[in-house]
Design a protein around this motif. Structure first.
Motif, PDB file in Angstrom:
ATOM      1  N   HIS A  24      40.377  47.092  48.883  1.00  0.00           N
ATOM      2  CA  HIS A  24      40.397  45.870  48.092  1.00  0.00           C
ATOM      3  C   HIS A  24      41.854  45.548  47.742  1.00  0.00           C
ATOM      4  O   HIS A  24      42.634  46.448  47.411  1.00  0.00           O
ATOM      5  CB  HIS A  24      39.567  46.069  46.823  1.00  0.00           C
ATOM      6  CG  HIS A  24      39.322  44.797  46.078  1.00  0.00           C
ATOM      7  ND1 HIS A  24      40.278  44.230  45.268  1.00  0.00           N
ATOM      8  CD2 HIS A  24      38.252  43.982  46.044  1.00  0.00           C
ATOM      9  CE1 HIS A  24      39.809  43.119  44.753  1.00  0.00           C
ATOM     10  NE2 HIS A  24      38.568  42.948  45.206  1.00  0.00           N
ATOM     11  N   PRO A  25      42.251  44.276  47.796  1.00  0.00           N
ATOM     12  CA  PRO A  25      43.642  43.909  47.497  1.00  0.00           C
ATOM     13  C   PRO A  25      44.121  44.388  46.126  1.00  0.00           C
ATOM     14  O   PRO A  25      45.281  44.793  45.980  1.00  0.00           O
ATOM     15  CB  PRO A  25      43.636  42.376  47.567  1.00  0.00           C
ATOM     16  CG  PRO A  25      42.483  42.041  48.436  1.00  0.00           C
ATOM     17  CD  PRO A  25      41.458  43.123  48.216  1.00  0.00           C
ATOM     18  N   ARG A  28      45.029  47.980  46.341  1.00  0.00           N
ATOM     19  CA  ARG A  28      46.288  48.135  47.073  1.00  0.00           C
ATOM     20  C   ARG A  28      47.489  47.855  46.174  1.00  0.00           C
ATOM     21  O   ARG A  28      48.469  48.598  46.186  1.00  0.00           O
ATOM     22  CB  ARG A  28      46.319  47.192  48.277  1.00  0.00           C
ATOM     23  CG  ARG A  28      45.354  47.604  49.364  1.00  0.00           C
ATOM     24  CD  ARG A  28      45.294  46.603  50.496  1.00  0.00           C
ATOM     25  NE  ARG A  28      46.574  46.481  51.157  1.00  0.00           N
ATOM     26  CZ  ARG A  28      46.985  45.365  51.754  1.00  0.00           C
ATOM     27  NH1 ARG A  28      46.235  44.292  51.768  1.00  0.00           N
ATOM     28  NH2 ARG A  28      48.154  45.328  52.340  1.00  0.00           N
ATOM     29  N   TYR A  74      57.184  37.520  48.107  1.00  0.00           N
ATOM     30  CA  TYR A  74      56.298  36.919  49.109  1.00  0.00           C
ATOM     31  C   TYR A  74      56.743  35.493  49.433  1.00  0.00           C
ATOM     32  O   TYR A  74      56.836  35.101  50.589  1.00  0.00           O
ATOM     33  CB  TYR A  74      54.855  36.946  48.598  1.00  0.00           C
ATOM     34  CG  TYR A  74      53.842  36.567  49.647  1.00  0.00           C
ATOM     35  CD1 TYR A  74      53.368  37.514  50.537  1.00  0.00           C
ATOM     36  CD2 TYR A  74      53.358  35.273  49.739  1.00  0.00           C
ATOM     37  CE1 TYR A  74      52.446  37.188  51.505  1.00  0.00           C
ATOM     38  CE2 TYR A  74      52.426  34.929  50.702  1.00  0.00           C
ATOM     39  CZ  TYR A  74      51.979  35.889  51.589  1.00  0.00           C
ATOM     40  OH  TYR A  74      51.076  35.551  52.553  1.00  0.00           O
ATOM     41  N   TRP A  83      51.469  45.168  50.180  1.00  0.00           N
ATOM     42  CA  TRP A  83      50.737  43.966  49.788  1.00  0.00           C
ATOM     43  C   TRP A  83      50.713  42.889  50.867  1.00  0.00           C
ATOM     44  O   TRP A  83      50.242  41.792  50.635  1.00  0.00           O
ATOM     45  CB  TRP A  83      51.268  43.379  48.476  1.00  0.00           C
ATOM     46  CG  TRP A  83      52.752  43.359  48.369  1.00  0.00           C
ATOM     47  CD1 TRP A  83      53.602  42.395  48.817  1.00  0.00           C
ATOM     48  CD2 TRP A  83      53.568  44.343  47.759  1.00  0.00           C
ATOM     49  NE1 TRP A  83      54.893  42.723  48.544  1.00  0.00           N
ATOM     50  CE2 TRP A  83      54.896  43.922  47.883  1.00  0.00           C
ATOM     51  CE3 TRP A  83      53.305  45.544  47.125  1.00  0.00           C
ATOM     52  CZ2 TRP A  83      55.968  44.654  47.398  1.00  0.00           C
ATOM     53  CZ3 TRP A  83      54.367  46.274  46.645  1.00  0.00           C
ATOM     54  CH2 TRP A  83      55.678  45.829  46.782  1.00  0.00           C
ATOM     55  N   ALA A  84      51.168  43.219  52.051  1.00  0.00           N
ATOM     56  CA  ALA A  84      51.045  42.269  53.161  1.00  0.00           C
ATOM     57  C   ALA A  84      49.576  42.129  53.553  1.00  0.00           C
ATOM     58  O   ALA A  84      48.797  43.078  53.424  1.00  0.00           O
ATOM     59  CB  ALA A  84      51.854  42.749  54.354  1.00  0.00           C
ATOM     60  N   ARG A  85      49.207  40.942  54.019  1.00  0.00           N
ATOM     61  CA  ARG A  85      47.837  40.760  54.495  1.00  0.00           C
ATOM     62  C   ARG A  85      47.628  41.642  55.727  1.00  0.00           C
ATOM     63  O   ARG A  85      48.528  41.812  56.540  1.00  0.00           O
ATOM     64  CB  ARG A  85      47.593  39.297  54.858  1.00  0.00           C
ATOM     65  CG  ARG A  85      47.708  38.370  53.680  1.00  0.00           C
ATOM     66  CD  ARG A  85      47.459  36.938  54.050  1.00  0.00           C
ATOM     67  NE  ARG A  85      48.252  36.547  55.214  1.00  0.00           N
ATOM     68  CZ  ARG A  85      48.253  35.335  55.747  1.00  0.00           C
ATOM     69  NH1 ARG A  85      47.503  34.393  55.221  1.00  0.00           N
ATOM     70  NH2 ARG A  85      48.989  35.055  56.794  1.00  0.00           N
ATOM     71  N   TYR A  86      46.442  42.202  55.857  1.00  0.00           N
ATOM     72  CA  TYR A  86      46.156  43.056  57.003  1.00  0.00           C
ATOM     73  C   TYR A  86      46.345  42.304  58.309  1.00  0.00           C
ATOM     74  O   TYR A  86      46.807  42.869  59.294  1.00  0.00           O
ATOM     75  CB  TYR A  86      44.736  43.625  56.920  1.00  0.00           C
ATOM     76  CG  TYR A  86      44.615  44.764  55.942  1.00  0.00           C
ATOM     77  CD1 TYR A  86      45.109  46.026  56.260  1.00  0.00           C
ATOM     78  CD2 TYR A  86      44.025  44.582  54.707  1.00  0.00           C
ATOM     79  CE1 TYR A  86      45.008  47.073  55.364  1.00  0.00           C
ATOM     80  CE2 TYR A  86      43.917  45.633  53.805  1.00  0.00           C
ATOM     81  CZ  TYR A  86      44.412  46.867  54.139  1.00  0.00           C
ATOM     82  OH  TYR A  86      44.314  47.899  53.256  1.00  0.00           O
ATOM     83  N   THR A  87      45.993  41.038  58.333  1.00  0.00           N
ATOM     84  CA  THR A  87      46.159  40.268  59.561  1.00  0.00           C
ATOM     85  C   THR A  87      47.628  40.120  59.926  1.00  0.00           C
ATOM     86  O   THR A  87      47.973  40.052  61.092  1.00  0.00           O
ATOM     87  CB  THR A  87      45.513  38.877  59.450  1.00  0.00           C
ATOM     88  OG1 THR A  87      46.023  38.221  58.287  1.00  0.00           O
ATOM     89  CG2 THR A  87      44.006  38.975  59.372  1.00  0.00           C
ATOM     90  N   ASP A  88      48.507  40.083  58.923  1.00  0.00           N
ATOM     91  CA  ASP A  88      49.944  40.020  59.206  1.00  0.00           C
ATOM     92  C   ASP A  88      50.476  41.371  59.683  1.00  0.00           C
ATOM     93  O   ASP A  88      51.341  41.437  60.549  1.00  0.00           O
ATOM     94  CB  ASP A  88      50.727  39.600  57.958  1.00  0.00           C
ATOM     95  CG  ASP A  88      50.443  38.173  57.535  1.00  0.00           C
ATOM     96  OD1 ASP A  88      49.969  37.384  58.380  1.00  0.00           O
ATOM     97  OD2 ASP A  88      50.685  37.850  56.360  1.00  0.00           O
ATOM     98  N   ARG A  89      49.961  42.442  59.107  1.00  0.00           N
ATOM     99  CA  ARG A  89      50.446  43.783  59.441  1.00  0.00           C
ATOM    100  C   ARG A  89      49.972  44.264  60.804  1.00  0.00           C
ATOM    101  O   ARG A  89      50.704  44.915  61.523  1.00  0.00           O
ATOM    102  CB  ARG A  89      49.981  44.795  58.388  1.00  0.00           C
ATOM    103  CG  ARG A  89      50.659  44.617  57.057  1.00  0.00           C
ATOM    104  CD  ARG A  89      50.134  45.567  56.028  1.00  0.00           C
ATOM    105  NE  ARG A  89      50.453  46.945  56.390  1.00  0.00           N
ATOM    106  CZ  ARG A  89      49.961  47.996  55.763  1.00  0.00           C
ATOM    107  NH1 ARG A  89      49.127  47.841  54.763  1.00  0.00           N
ATOM    108  NH2 ARG A  89      50.299  49.211  56.124  1.00  0.00           N
TER     109      ARG A  89
END
Length: 102
Positions: A24-25, A28, A74, A83-89
């Motif tokens: 969960h964000p 994180r 950010y 805290w980067a979005r998973y899709t970005d990472r």
């Protein structure tokens, strides 16, 4: 490529499912705060002067100040992996069911 191997790869692609389990964000960001501010385990974060920068911009090292700093970073394009979005990472993407594979 042999016909047998090609047939196996085609079957694999047609029946392949993938998933990612994520935290969960909020969990994180709390973990990042604990690691970087409370426990001060991230020496790179400290050596870069981030603690002083947060104090300078926001007055203290509270969770609220940490969040404000994360948002400021950010917006400036400096995104830490915590805290980067998973899709970005990870470049996660969804493959359309209508997608044809070569």
């Amino acid at each position: 490529m042999s016909a047998y191997r090609e047939a196996n790869l085609t079957a694999l692609v047609q029946n392949y499912n993938s998933f990612t389990a994520v935290r969960h964000p909020y969990a994180r960001i709390v973990s990042a705060y604990k690691n970087k501010i409370v426990d001060q385990k991230d020496q790179t974060f400290i050596k870069k002067g981030n603690l002083d920068k947060i104090r300078e911009h926001f007055g203290d090292l509270s969770f609220e100040s940490f969040i404000k700093n994360v948002l400021m970073e950010y917006r400036n394009g400096n995104i830490n992996g915590h805290w980067a979005r998973y899709t970005d990472r990870y470049g996660a993407y969804r493959i359309s069911e209508s997608c044809d594979f070569p």
